[in-house]
Design a protein around this motif. Sequence first.
Motif, PDB file in Angstrom:
ATOM      1  N   HIS A 144       0.834  -1.209   0.000  1.00  0.00           N
ATOM      2  CA  HIS A 144       0.000   0.000   0.000  1.00  0.00           C
ATOM      3  C   HIS A 144       0.864   1.253   0.000  1.00  0.00           C
ATOM      4  CE1 HIS A 144      -2.286   3.298   1.814  1.00  0.00           C
ATOM      5  NE2 HIS A 144      -3.334   2.766   1.225  1.00  0.00           N
ATOM      6  N   GLU A 145       1.858   1.297   0.896  1.00  0.00           N
ATOM      7  CA  GLU A 145       2.696   2.504   1.000  1.00  0.00           C
ATOM      8  C   GLU A 145       3.446   2.781  -0.285  1.00  0.00           C
ATOM      9  OE1 GLU A 145       6.422   4.523   3.200  1.00  0.00           O
ATOM     10  OE2 GLU A 145       6.425   2.748   1.935  1.00  0.00           O
ATOM     11  N   LEU A 146       3.946   1.735  -0.902  1.00  0.00           N
ATOM     12  CA  LEU A 146       4.715   1.905  -2.129  1.00  0.00           C
ATOM     13  C   LEU A 146       3.847   2.467  -3.247  1.00  0.00           C
ATOM     14  CD1 LEU A 146       7.407   1.493  -3.559  1.00  0.00           C
ATOM     15  CD2 LEU A 146       6.759  -0.870  -3.971  1.00  0.00           C
ATOM     16  N   LEU A 147       2.645   1.901  -3.401  1.00  0.00           N
ATOM     17  CA  LEU A 147       1.766   2.352  -4.475  1.00  0.00           C
ATOM     18  C   LEU A 147       1.157   3.719  -4.178  1.00  0.00           C
ATOM     19  CD1 LEU A 147      -0.011  -1.038  -5.232  1.00  0.00           C
ATOM     20  CD2 LEU A 147       1.590   0.160  -6.740  1.00  0.00           C
ATOM     21  N   ALA A 148       0.775   3.973  -2.935  1.00  0.00           N
ATOM     22  CA  ALA A 148       0.073   5.209  -2.596  1.00  0.00           C
ATOM     23  C   ALA A 148       1.006   6.391  -2.404  1.00  0.00           C
ATOM     24  CB  ALA A 148      -0.756   5.009  -1.327  1.00  0.00           C
ATOM     25  N   VAL A 149       2.205   6.142  -1.870  1.00  0.00           N
ATOM     26  CA  VAL A 149       3.100   7.234  -1.509  1.00  0.00           C
ATOM     27  C   VAL A 149       4.311   7.326  -2.436  1.00  0.00           C
ATOM     28  CG1 VAL A 149       4.542   8.204   0.324  1.00  0.00           C
ATOM     29  CG2 VAL A 149       2.368   7.098   0.900  1.00  0.00           C
ATOM     30  N   MET A 150       5.050   6.213  -2.549  1.00  0.00           N
ATOM     31  CA  MET A 150       6.301   6.268  -3.297  1.00  0.00           C
ATOM     32  C   MET A 150       6.068   6.388  -4.800  1.00  0.00           C
ATOM     33  SD  MET A 150       8.230   6.239  -0.694  1.00  0.00           S
ATOM     34  CE  MET A 150       9.903   6.052  -1.332  1.00  0.00           C
ATOM     35  N   TYR A 151       5.069   5.680  -5.330  1.00  0.00           N
ATOM     36  CA  TYR A 151       4.700   5.826  -6.741  1.00  0.00           C
ATOM     37  C   TYR A 151       3.577   6.836  -6.930  1.00  0.00           C
ATOM     38  CZ  TYR A 151       7.454   1.884  -8.509  1.00  0.00           C
ATOM     39  OH  TYR A 151       8.480   1.044  -8.887  1.00  0.00           O
ATOM     40  N   GLY A 152       2.558   6.793  -6.068  1.00  0.00           N
ATOM     41  CA  GLY A 152       1.342   7.549  -6.315  1.00  0.00           C
ATOM     42  C   GLY A 152       1.270   8.906  -5.657  1.00  0.00           C
ATOM     43  N   GLY A 153       2.345   9.348  -5.022  1.00  0.00           N
ATOM     44  CA  GLY A 153       2.332  10.666  -4.411  1.00  0.00           C
ATOM     45  C   GLY A 153       2.169  11.768  -5.450  1.00  0.00           C
ATOM     46  N   CYS A 154       1.488  12.833  -5.060  1.00  0.00           N
ATOM     47  CA  CYS A 154       1.205  13.939  -5.981  1.00  0.00           C
ATOM     48  C   CYS A 154       1.647  15.233  -5.329  1.00  0.00           C
ATOM     49  CB  CYS A 154      -0.288  13.976  -6.302  1.00  0.00           C
ATOM     50  SG  CYS A 154      -0.762  15.233  -7.503  1.00  0.00           S
ATOM     51  N   PRO A 155       2.521  16.014  -5.960  1.00  0.00           N
ATOM     52  CA  PRO A 155       2.923  17.290  -5.370  1.00  0.00           C
ATOM     53  C   PRO A 155       1.738  18.237  -5.256  1.00  0.00           C
ATOM     54  CG  PRO A 155       3.725  17.117  -7.627  1.00  0.00           C
ATOM     55  CD  PRO A 155       3.164  15.778  -7.272  1.00  0.00           C
ATOM     56  N   THR A 156       1.828  19.164  -4.322  1.00  0.00           N
ATOM     57  CA  THR A 156       0.707  20.048  -4.057  1.00  0.00           C
ATOM     58  C   THR A 156       0.379  20.959  -5.231  1.00  0.00           C
ATOM     59  OG1 THR A 156       2.244  21.581  -2.985  1.00  0.00           O
ATOM     60  CG2 THR A 156       1.068  20.029  -1.563  1.00  0.00           C
ATOM     61  N   TRP A 157       1.325  21.166  -6.133  1.00  0.00           N
ATOM     62  CA  TRP A 157       1.063  22.031  -7.290  1.00  0.00           C
ATOM     63  C   TRP A 157       0.425  21.264  -8.456  1.00  0.00           C
ATOM     64  CZ3 TRP A 157       3.815  19.749 -11.078  1.00  0.00           C
ATOM     65  CH2 TRP A 157       5.021  19.126 -10.754  1.00  0.00           C
ATOM     66  N   GLY A 158       0.203  19.974  -8.278  1.00  0.00           N
ATOM     67  CA  GLY A 158      -0.404  19.175  -9.335  1.00  0.00           C
ATOM     68  C   GLY A 158      -1.653  18.479  -8.850  1.00  0.00           C
ATOM     69  N   ARG A 159      -2.268  17.723  -9.733  1.00  0.00           N
ATOM     70  CA  ARG A 159      -3.455  16.969  -9.356  1.00  0.00           C
ATOM     71  C   ARG A 159      -3.551  15.726 -10.230  1.00  0.00           C
ATOM     72  NH1 ARG A 159      -7.956  18.275 -12.855  1.00  0.00           N
ATOM     73  NH2 ARG A 159      -7.294  19.790 -14.432  1.00  0.00           N
ATOM     74  N   HIS A 160      -4.275  14.765  -9.728  1.00  0.00           N
ATOM     75  CA  HIS A 160      -4.575  13.570 -10.492  1.00  0.00           C
ATOM     76  C   HIS A 160      -5.958  13.697 -11.124  1.00  0.00           C
ATOM     77  CE1 HIS A 160      -1.482  10.996  -8.171  1.00  0.00           C
ATOM     78  NE2 HIS A 160      -1.124  11.010  -9.435  1.00  0.00           N
ATOM     79  N   VAL A 161      -6.034  13.369 -12.396  1.00  0.00           N
ATOM     80  CA  VAL A 161      -7.309  13.294 -13.102  1.00  0.00           C
ATOM     81  C   VAL A 161      -7.623  11.813 -13.275  1.00  0.00           C
ATOM     82  CG1 VAL A 161      -8.564  13.867 -15.199  1.00  0.00           C
ATOM     83  CG2 VAL A 161      -6.838  15.457 -14.312  1.00  0.00           C
TER      84      VAL A 161
END
Length: 291
Positions: free
Chosen positions: A179-196
């Motif tokens: 979970h941590e690897l997928l959500a944080v290390m790969y899936g982290g999003c900087p505050t200046w961006g967003r996921h669509v």
Amino acid sequence: MSEVPRPFTPIPQVPSQAPGETPGPTSGLTRADYLRHLETESARFREVLEHCDPAAPVPSCPAWDASDLLWHLGRVQHFWAQVVHERPTAPTADDFAEPERPPSHHDLLGFFDQASADLLQALGGAAVADEAWTWSADHTVGFILRRQAHEALIHRLDAELAADSVTALDPRLAADGVHELLAVMYGGCPTWGRHVPGEAHVRVDTTDTDDQVWVNLARFVGTDPETGTSHDEEDVMVVSDPAVEPDAVIEGTAGALDAWLWHRSDDSEIRTAGDAEALGRLRRLLGGSID
């Protein structure tokens, strides 16, 4: 590498749930569990490298030998012990001078012993909700505790690969690591961006712990304010169960999945089913090294 202090420049990412006295995001791990795993994984790492040829190559980190690996984790634990003890708002090179690398493998073991003891003491004396600087948008001691338990786990595996003495990963910790690897290390999003969000979903199942992590093949969009670089690219986004049939499923034991996702093993113990295109897209997104 992933937890070397990154020129002390914050890299904001999506907050993860901080571990407390209540269960963690997927595995039911508590603060006490993370502390125990940090201690035992660090001790195993040290034990393996004490008896390993200092010049032995680390297959999973080709640029390193055993002494380099020992220095890496010692330096990482030294840094985060300082962060938890001193609570800087945004550490700089002036706040934390780079320690000098000890000259011998024996001396490196001593440096690691001190760094590891300092980190355990610092984390053991702090509440998980306490504010502390991290490279994530989650500025809590809990984030550091969880991250360092997994850092120690994966580098313990690196040490065992160097010594050709691999042992099993704890299933609950490894499931949380998926979970941590997928959500944080790969899936982290900087505050200046967003996921669509995209349409495709891949479910990652740990067969021995009955945990599931849902991955949406999203797009990351945004403009880096420091470089002016604009991004519009496919990315990993962990989501809650969307109550739909997954386009594809990846499954294996927690240890096999955690090691595979960290590029510490091949996919011989991993099974896949479903849409080949979605699986191929996710494999490409997971292809970059984050050692």
